[in-house]
Design an enzyme around this catalytic site. Structure first.
Site, PDB file in Angstrom:
ATOM      1  CG  ASP A 146      -8.238  -4.515  -3.087  1.00  0.00           C
ATOM      2  OD1 ASP A 146      -9.438  -4.282  -2.883  1.00  0.00           O
ATOM      3  OD2 ASP A 146      -7.454  -3.671  -3.555  1.00  0.00           O
ATOM      4  CG  HIS A 160      -2.091   0.926   1.036  1.00  0.00           C
ATOM      5  ND1 HIS A 160      -2.015   2.268   1.270  1.00  0.00           N
ATOM      6  CD2 HIS A 160      -3.350   0.682   0.577  1.00  0.00           C
ATOM      7  CE1 HIS A 160      -3.183   2.821   0.988  1.00  0.00           C
ATOM      8  NE2 HIS A 160      -4.008   1.882   0.560  1.00  0.00           N
TER       9      HIS A 160
HETATM   10  N1  CMC Z   1       4.093  -7.588  -4.325  1.00  0.00           N
HETATM   11  C1  CMC Z   1       5.440  -7.623  -4.373  1.00  0.00           C
HETATM   12  N2  CMC Z   1       6.210  -6.538  -4.224  1.00  0.00           N
HETATM   13  C2  CMC Z   1       5.580  -5.377  -3.999  1.00  0.00           C
HETATM   14  C3  CMC Z   1       4.192  -5.275  -3.917  1.00  0.00           C
HETATM   15  C4  CMC Z   1       3.443  -6.439  -4.095  1.00  0.00           C
HETATM   16  N3  CMC Z   1       2.099  -6.416  -4.046  1.00  0.00           N
HETATM   17  N4  CMC Z   1       3.843  -4.003  -3.693  1.00  0.00           N
HETATM   18  C5  CMC Z   1       4.996  -3.309  -3.633  1.00  0.00           C
HETATM   19  N5  CMC Z   1       6.031  -4.138  -3.824  1.00  0.00           N
HETATM   20  C6  CMC Z   1       7.453  -3.778  -3.831  1.00  0.00           C
HETATM   21  C7  CMC Z   1       7.820  -3.233  -5.205  1.00  0.00           C
HETATM   22  O1  CMC Z   1       8.237  -4.231  -6.064  1.00  0.00           O
HETATM   23  C8  CMC Z   1       8.899  -2.256  -4.853  1.00  0.00           C
HETATM   24  O2  CMC Z   1      10.088  -2.951  -4.648  1.00  0.00           O
HETATM   25  P1  CMC Z   1      11.518  -2.276  -5.035  1.00  0.00           P
HETATM   26  O3  CMC Z   1      11.642  -1.074  -4.139  1.00  0.00           O
HETATM   27  O4  CMC Z   1      12.508  -3.353  -4.744  1.00  0.00           O
HETATM   28  O5  CMC Z   1      11.421  -1.909  -6.484  1.00  0.00           O
HETATM   29  C9  CMC Z   1       8.459  -1.693  -3.500  1.00  0.00           C
HETATM   30  O6  CMC Z   1       7.647  -2.719  -2.915  1.00  0.00           O
HETATM   31  C10 CMC Z   1       7.619  -0.431  -3.627  1.00  0.00           C
HETATM   32  O7  CMC Z   1       6.583  -0.692  -4.575  1.00  0.00           O
HETATM   33  P2  CMC Z   1       5.806   0.436  -5.345  1.00  0.00           P
HETATM   34  O8  CMC Z   1       5.043  -0.175  -6.483  1.00  0.00           O
HETATM   35  O9  CMC Z   1       6.739   1.558  -5.651  1.00  0.00           O
HETATM   36  O10 CMC Z   1       4.799   0.908  -4.225  1.00  0.00           O
HETATM   37  P3  CMC Z   1       3.647   1.940  -4.441  1.00  0.00           P
HETATM   38  O11 CMC Z   1       3.451   2.631  -3.160  1.00  0.00           O
HETATM   39  O12 CMC Z   1       3.889   2.764  -5.650  1.00  0.00           O
HETATM   40  O13 CMC Z   1       2.400   1.002  -4.824  1.00  0.00           O
HETATM   41  C11 CMC Z   1       0.594  -0.431  -4.706  1.00  0.00           C
HETATM   42  C12 CMC Z   1       1.393   0.647  -3.974  1.00  0.00           C
HETATM   43  C13 CMC Z   1      -0.663  -0.740  -3.907  1.00  0.00           C
HETATM   44  C14 CMC Z   1       0.148   0.079  -6.087  1.00  0.00           C
HETATM   45  C15 CMC Z   1       1.460  -1.698  -4.853  1.00  0.00           C
HETATM   46  O14 CMC Z   1       1.795  -2.183  -3.567  1.00  0.00           O
HETATM   47  C16 CMC Z   1       0.794  -2.768  -5.692  1.00  0.00           C
HETATM   48  O15 CMC Z   1       0.857  -2.708  -6.925  1.00  0.00           O
HETATM   49  N6  CMC Z   1       0.141  -3.769  -5.028  1.00  0.00           N
HETATM   50  C17 CMC Z   1      -0.532  -4.812  -5.767  1.00  0.00           C
HETATM   51  C18 CMC Z   1      -1.872  -4.316  -6.271  1.00  0.00           C
HETATM   52  C19 CMC Z   1      -2.865  -4.118  -5.154  1.00  0.00           C
HETATM   53  O16 CMC Z   1      -3.045  -4.956  -4.296  1.00  0.00           O
HETATM   54  N7  CMC Z   1      -3.576  -2.973  -5.201  1.00  0.00           N
HETATM   55  C20 CMC Z   1      -4.564  -2.613  -4.203  1.00  0.00           C
HETATM   56  C21 CMC Z   1      -4.085  -1.466  -3.387  1.00  0.00           C
HETATM   57  S1  CMC Z   1      -4.961  -1.179  -1.866  1.00  0.00           S
HETATM   58  C22 CMC Z   1      -6.545  -0.709  -2.287  1.00  0.00           C
HETATM   59  C23 CMC Z   1      -6.667   0.324  -3.289  1.00  0.00           C
HETATM   60  O17 CMC Z   1      -5.997   1.352  -3.258  1.00  0.00           O
HETATM   61  O18 CMC Z   1      -7.529   0.116  -4.128  1.00  0.00           O
END
Ligand code: CMC
Length: 355
Positions: A302, A245
């Protein structure tokens, strides 16, 4: 002020709507939480009765709307139909361009009330079943389940659905709420702002993650496969759906409540399979990403909601629109706040680098 609508402490895992903690909110009816978000304070008994009566009276859809739903493509996500139908009905709302607080409140009530009916009607038609009229005697959650399943829901299922809508109702400036606010900031109408929210919610990085979680559970299929699946995702540098998140750097408090609800449903059905599969995925993610790599990647809102839909036999095609049924009250609360500000949101391009 928008900061009053929602408070999140992403380090401590605290979430409040209008200064009421999410743990207290889930014990209320959805109608009371909707009232709280939109009006700013919890309703008294009489106020809640009146608000619920207005909402329940606006649940029905007319023949023209049924015809529009009948023309939708039944092989896609319910979000597509929902977006189309909301656009269609906006043209016939006599208050469409009445931007007075009263006109906006009438639209808000119609929108909150009608969204579950559109989703359920689409679902039944898509499955070759006759659509069912809403039952004004039932709560928001029970009525939705009744409309999709065609029978009075089991009390635990109805309770879980009601809590799902509450847990999904509001989350500060998430992507879809931000979209809604931007639309409202141009002083466009409430339907347009809600459609902006719907279009943004459907993406798999946002509300669309629930459907992806369900697909993932099918793929993993049983707890023994969780280790291989998660290690494979990490090795491929792929995201595991339902984890991580932008704001929470600890366990998402909504995720924790959804987990308890999923366990309760599993126990009540005497079938721990999907819960155990999900928990096995969670354990490997936490071991590999949190404990070994120090990344704060915990289940979000989710993850266990996807498990709940497996138990309730709700297909992935409905998962994001169920999120929308809950979230619409939050979008509207933010739009009302934005209308009061009378100021357009216009960020500069360099700010994108900070997103
Ligand atoms: N699985 C594996 N690694 C992850 C995940 C994940 N679900 N989420 C983040 N990471 C890692 C990512 O690979 C990155 O690693 P590194 O620094 O080594 O490159 C680090 O954590 C930061 O990730 P990010 O994508 O820059 O984080 P963000 O804050 O931009 O994204 C997020 C947040 C929710 C989009 C992301 O965690 C994600 O894509 N999760 C999976 C999709 C998901 O479950 N979405 C629902 C979000 S909650 C409800 C909503 O908002 O609707």
């Amino acid at each position: 002020m928008s900061k009053n609508i929602c408070f999140i402490d992403g380090l401590e895992g605290v979430l409040k709507y209008r200064e009421v903690d999410i743990k207290e909110l889930v014990e209320l009816p959805y109608d009371a939480v909707s009232y709280l978000l939109i009006r700013g304070e919890l309703p008294g008994e009489q106020e809640l009765a009146e608000y619920s009566a207005r909402l329940h009276a606006e649940r029905g859809i007319n023949r023209e709307v049924l015809d529009i739903i009948r023309m939708c493509n039944f092989n896609i996500d319910a979000m597509e139909a929902l977006r189309t139908v909301i656009c269609f009905i906006s043209q016939f709302d006599p208050d469409l361009n009445d931007s007075s607080p009263e006109g906006n409140m009438r639209k808000a009530i119609r929108l909150i009330a009608i969204v579950p009916t559109i989703v359920a009607t689409y679902y039944r038609m898509a499955n070759g079943k006759e659509p069912l009229p809403p039952d004004p005697s039932l709560s928001h959650g029970a009525n939705f389940l009744h409309m999709i399943k065609g029978s009075k829901p089991d009390p635990l299922d109805a309770e879980v659905m009601e809590k799902d809508f509450i847990l999904s109702a509001e989350h500060e400036l998430n992507a879809s709420t931000f979209s809604s606010r931007v639309t409202a900031s141009t002083m466009s109408d409430l339907y347009s702002a809600v459609v902006s929210g719907l279009c943004t919610l459907k993406g798999p990085l946002h509300g669309g993650a629930r459907a992806e979680v369900m697909t993932m559970l099918n793929e993993v299929a049983s707890p023994e496969n969780a280790e291989k699946f998660v290690l494979g995702k990490i090795a491929q540098k792929e995201k595991i759906m339902g984890f991580g998140h932008r704001v929470y750097k600890t366990y998402d408090p909504r995720g924790a409540i959804f987990k308890q609800l999923a366990k309760k449903l599993a126990e009540s059905r005497g079938d721990m399979h999907w819960y155990a599969t999900a928990e096995a995925i969670e354990n490997v993610v936490i071991r590999e990403l949190v404990e070994k790599r120090g990344k704060p990647i915990y289940p979000n809102v989710d993850f266990y909601s996807g498990v709940i839909y497996k138990y309730m036999e709700i297909p992935p095609q409905l998962a994001t629109s169920i999120f929308a049924i809950g979230r619409i009250s939050g979008w509207i609360a933010h739009c009302f706040d934005q209308y009061d500000r009378k100021k357009i949101i216009r960020p500069r391009a360099f700010m994108l680098d900070e997103c």
